[in-house]
Enzyme design. Sequence first.
Site, PDB file in Angstrom:
ATOM      1  CE1 TYR A  25      37.750  37.838  45.735  1.00  0.00           C
ATOM      2  CE2 TYR A  25      35.384  37.281  45.367  1.00  0.00           C
ATOM      3  CZ  TYR A  25      36.402  38.366  45.742  1.00  0.00           C
ATOM      4  OH  TYR A  25      36.193  39.230  46.202  1.00  0.00           O
ATOM      5  CD  GLU A  70      27.620  39.451  47.032  1.00  0.00           C
ATOM      6  OE1 GLU A  70      28.170  40.451  47.964  1.00  0.00           O
ATOM      7  OE2 GLU A  70      28.873  38.906  46.644  1.00  0.00           O
TER       8      GLU A  70
END
Length: 170
Positions: A25, A70
């Site tokens: 990531y 999200e």
Amino acid sequence: MSNIKNLEDFIGLHLIYTYDNGWNYEIYVKNEDTIDYRIHSGMVGGRWVRDQKVDIVKLVDGVFKICWTEPTGTDVSLDFMPNENKLHGVIFFPKWVHEHPEITVRYQNDFIPLMEESREKYETYPKYVVPEFGTIFYTKNEGKNNEKVISEAPYEGMIDKMVSGELSFS
């Protein structure tokens, strides 16, 4: 080793890390309440997001927490210890993301309605919880609100180019 103690030191950091499960990531702490990020490998490898609103706090000197939800319904809580090149994260994926990760593997900003529609269409529970430690192997302060840092989709070899300095955002 870095000497990142306060939020002022943490804001503007660009970090690349690998979770112990092997997922790569990348996160850019854009400002006091916004991050950009790219996911290079793992269940949703290829996904990238800009201008994600987050809560960023300093827990103690050199330890920072970033939390957000999200549009997919995924909840994330990350604890960064950049001076030790370590982090711990917990990602709470809704059932639909775990079963249909391909829906999210894109530039999210252009597909918010699809994320919201999928969140309503598919099941949320049980959540797929991924708690992982990780190692930060790249840290660079790119300054606040640098729109160049996360400005394209992740691609094979991108991490190597950033680490070697071949790909720069100054």
